[in-house]
Write a protein that holds these residues in place. Sequence first.
Motif, PDB file in Angstrom:
ATOM      1  N   VAL A  47       0.846  -1.208   0.000  1.00 50.40           N
ATOM      2  CA  VAL A  47       0.000   0.000   0.000  1.00 50.40           C
ATOM      3  C   VAL A  47       0.877   1.252   0.000  1.00 50.40           C
ATOM      4  N   GLU A  48       1.959   1.220   0.790  1.00 45.36           N
ATOM      5  CA  GLU A  48       2.858   2.371   0.838  1.00 45.36           C
ATOM      6  C   GLU A  48       3.447   2.659  -0.550  1.00 45.36           C
ATOM      7  N   ARG A  49       3.895   1.598  -1.220  1.00 47.83           N
ATOM      8  CA  ARG A  49       4.470   1.780  -2.558  1.00 47.83           C
ATOM      9  C   ARG A  49       3.441   2.272  -3.551  1.00 47.83           C
ATOM     10  N   ARG A  50       2.223   1.719  -3.466  1.00 48.09           N
ATOM     11  CA  ARG A  50       1.173   2.142  -4.398  1.00 48.09           C
ATOM     12  C   ARG A  50       0.844   3.620  -4.181  1.00 48.09           C
ATOM     13  N   ARG A  51       0.813   4.041  -2.917  1.00 49.93           N
ATOM     14  CA  ARG A  51       0.521   5.454  -2.634  1.00 49.93           C
ATOM     15  C   ARG A  51       1.629   6.353  -3.179  1.00 49.93           C
TER      16      ARG A  51
ATOM     17  N   LEU B 237       3.575   5.685  -5.706  1.00 43.78           N
ATOM     18  CA  LEU B 237       3.481   5.683  -7.171  1.00 43.78           C
ATOM     19  C   LEU B 237       2.310   6.546  -7.646  1.00 43.78           C
ATOM     20  N   ALA B 238       1.199   6.511  -6.914  1.00 41.22           N
ATOM     21  CA  ALA B 238       0.046   7.347  -7.284  1.00 41.22           C
ATOM     22  C   ALA B 238       0.428   8.825  -7.168  1.00 41.22           C
ATOM     23  N   ALA B 239       1.152   9.178  -6.103  1.00 42.35           N
ATOM     24  CA  ALA B 239       1.584  10.568  -5.931  1.00 42.35           C
ATOM     25  C   ALA B 239       2.527  10.963  -7.070  1.00 42.35           C
ATOM     26  N   ARG B 240       3.353  10.017  -7.493  1.00 41.88           N
ATOM     27  CA  ARG B 240       4.303  10.302  -8.564  1.00 41.88           C
ATOM     28  C   ARG B 240       3.585  10.466  -9.915  1.00 41.88           C
ATOM     29  N   TYR B 241       2.538   9.659 -10.133  1.00 36.61           N
ATOM     30  CA  TYR B 241       1.723   9.847 -11.342  1.00 36.61           C
ATOM     31  C   TYR B 241       1.146  11.269 -11.361  1.00 36.61           C
ATOM     32  N   ALA B 242       0.679  11.714 -10.193  1.00 32.59           N
ATOM     33  CA  ALA B 242       0.084  13.050 -10.105  1.00 32.59           C
ATOM     34  C   ALA B 242       1.115  14.117 -10.493  1.00 32.59           C
ATOM     35  N   GLU B 243       2.379  13.896 -10.086  1.00 28.70           N
ATOM     36  CA  GLU B 243       3.445  14.848 -10.461  1.00 28.70           C
ATOM     37  C   GLU B 243       3.723  14.799 -11.955  1.00 28.70           C
ATOM     38  N   LEU B 244       3.823  13.583 -12.480  1.00 31.48           N
ATOM     39  CA  LEU B 244       4.192  13.422 -13.891  1.00 31.48           C
ATOM     40  C   LEU B 244       3.104  13.930 -14.832  1.00 31.48           C
ATOM     41  N   LEU B 245       1.839  13.813 -14.385  1.00 23.60           N
ATOM     42  CA  LEU B 245       0.727  14.083 -15.297  1.00 23.60           C
ATOM     43  C   LEU B 245      -0.063  15.336 -14.929  1.00 23.60           C
ATOM     44  N   GLY B 246       0.315  15.964 -13.824  1.00 24.40           N
ATOM     45  CA  GLY B 246      -0.446  17.104 -13.311  1.00 24.40           C
ATOM     46  C   GLY B 246      -0.620  18.241 -14.300  1.00 24.40           C
TER      47      GLY B 246
END
Length: 401
Positions: free
Chosen positions: A276-280, A282-291
Amino acid sequence: MLPVPEQVETRTERPPSIPITRPWMDEREAEAARRPILSGWITQGPEVAAFEREFAAMVGAPHACAVSNCTTALHLALKAAGVGPGDEVITVSHSFIATANSIRMCGAVPVFVDIEPGTFNMAPDLVESAIGERTRAILCVHQMGMPCDLERLVAVARRHSLPLIEDAACAIGSEILVNGRWEKIGKPHGDIACFSFHPRKVITTGDGGMLTTARPEWDRQFRLWRQHGMSVPDTVRHAAREVIFETYPVSGFNYRMTDVQAAIGREQLKRLPEIVERRRALAARYAELLGGVPGLVLPPEPSWARSNWQSFCVRLPEHCDQRRVMQRMLDRGVSTRRGIMCAHREPAYVAEPWRAAHPLRESERAQDTSIILPLFAQMTHAEQDAVAAALIHSIEGKHAV
Ligand SMILES: *Cc1c(COP(=O)(O)O)cnc(C)c1O
């Protein structure tokens, strides 16, 4: 006899290099599976009992009962809630079809309400107007791991004396804020929560399901039903010093989980916090990459919810054709899935009865305009960069690969 539709087989010559998901398993799970195999007890025995205890402790539930999958868990949950032929159950169409099917398994009719566009979850405001004389239960879905607005849904359910069942198939490890404290989905906050251990979910046992509840009588009922309605479990007869004849007080099902699955599940449960920690992250990183991508809408997380990010679902900019974007990404080796399906649009639900309290506009729009990006605990930053680049490229419509 009705003709049976054929299943479509699609051949893949070169699998995409970045899959939509990948289970996280290694020698630890393989080693765990050896225990029941070599022990002489391979179904619904000590490993299942231990998995249930550990799962109950993890979510903070008084009772947890393991079953064969989440669909059978939902069937038993609805049955325990008293749902039978002719009854109605309020739910969402915007979910994996098993949600609606479980209602049909009881002979009841799904009544679909629309979703909130941000969280893709049941809109609490719309539930009340869907309640009728035959309503017997509310079945909400923590879609893609994002918790529903349980506070409001529980309030509606209590006001109408209806049981609230949570389809938490995707929500293992997700949390909600209750009176200032983070609590796991499955405590349960409604009356019963149902989980899935299919490989597409956050932890897996191949197939498998779990029911959690605070009510001991329902937990006893699940245990009877999952093993043919048998009054004495095999484990008790096996350990008895006297001969015991079992009886069958109710008709039941074979919804057992095997000890091989449970042994694997216990290892998966140990990994859950890290997954769960890793998924969170990665989700935060997607938000940075795609924001900054114009028109692309990223999934919001309400302040009272912490998703496990079982899926990361983005809305495409308005000018985009969903299938074309997905194909372009696949051409670049990136697997995606379209937004969550709507059961009411499937051929199966031309024949099956259902009702909608109002137009399901947001449900349909979500299915047609969003796509799910790859996300799994072992995903590397390089893989994630490749997904983001493929998405941006595909949205912009450049054809060069
Ligand atoms: C996967 C899923 C199910 C079905 O789970 P199984 O374990 O495959 O039966 C039910 N509801 C939702 C929302 C799901 O995502």
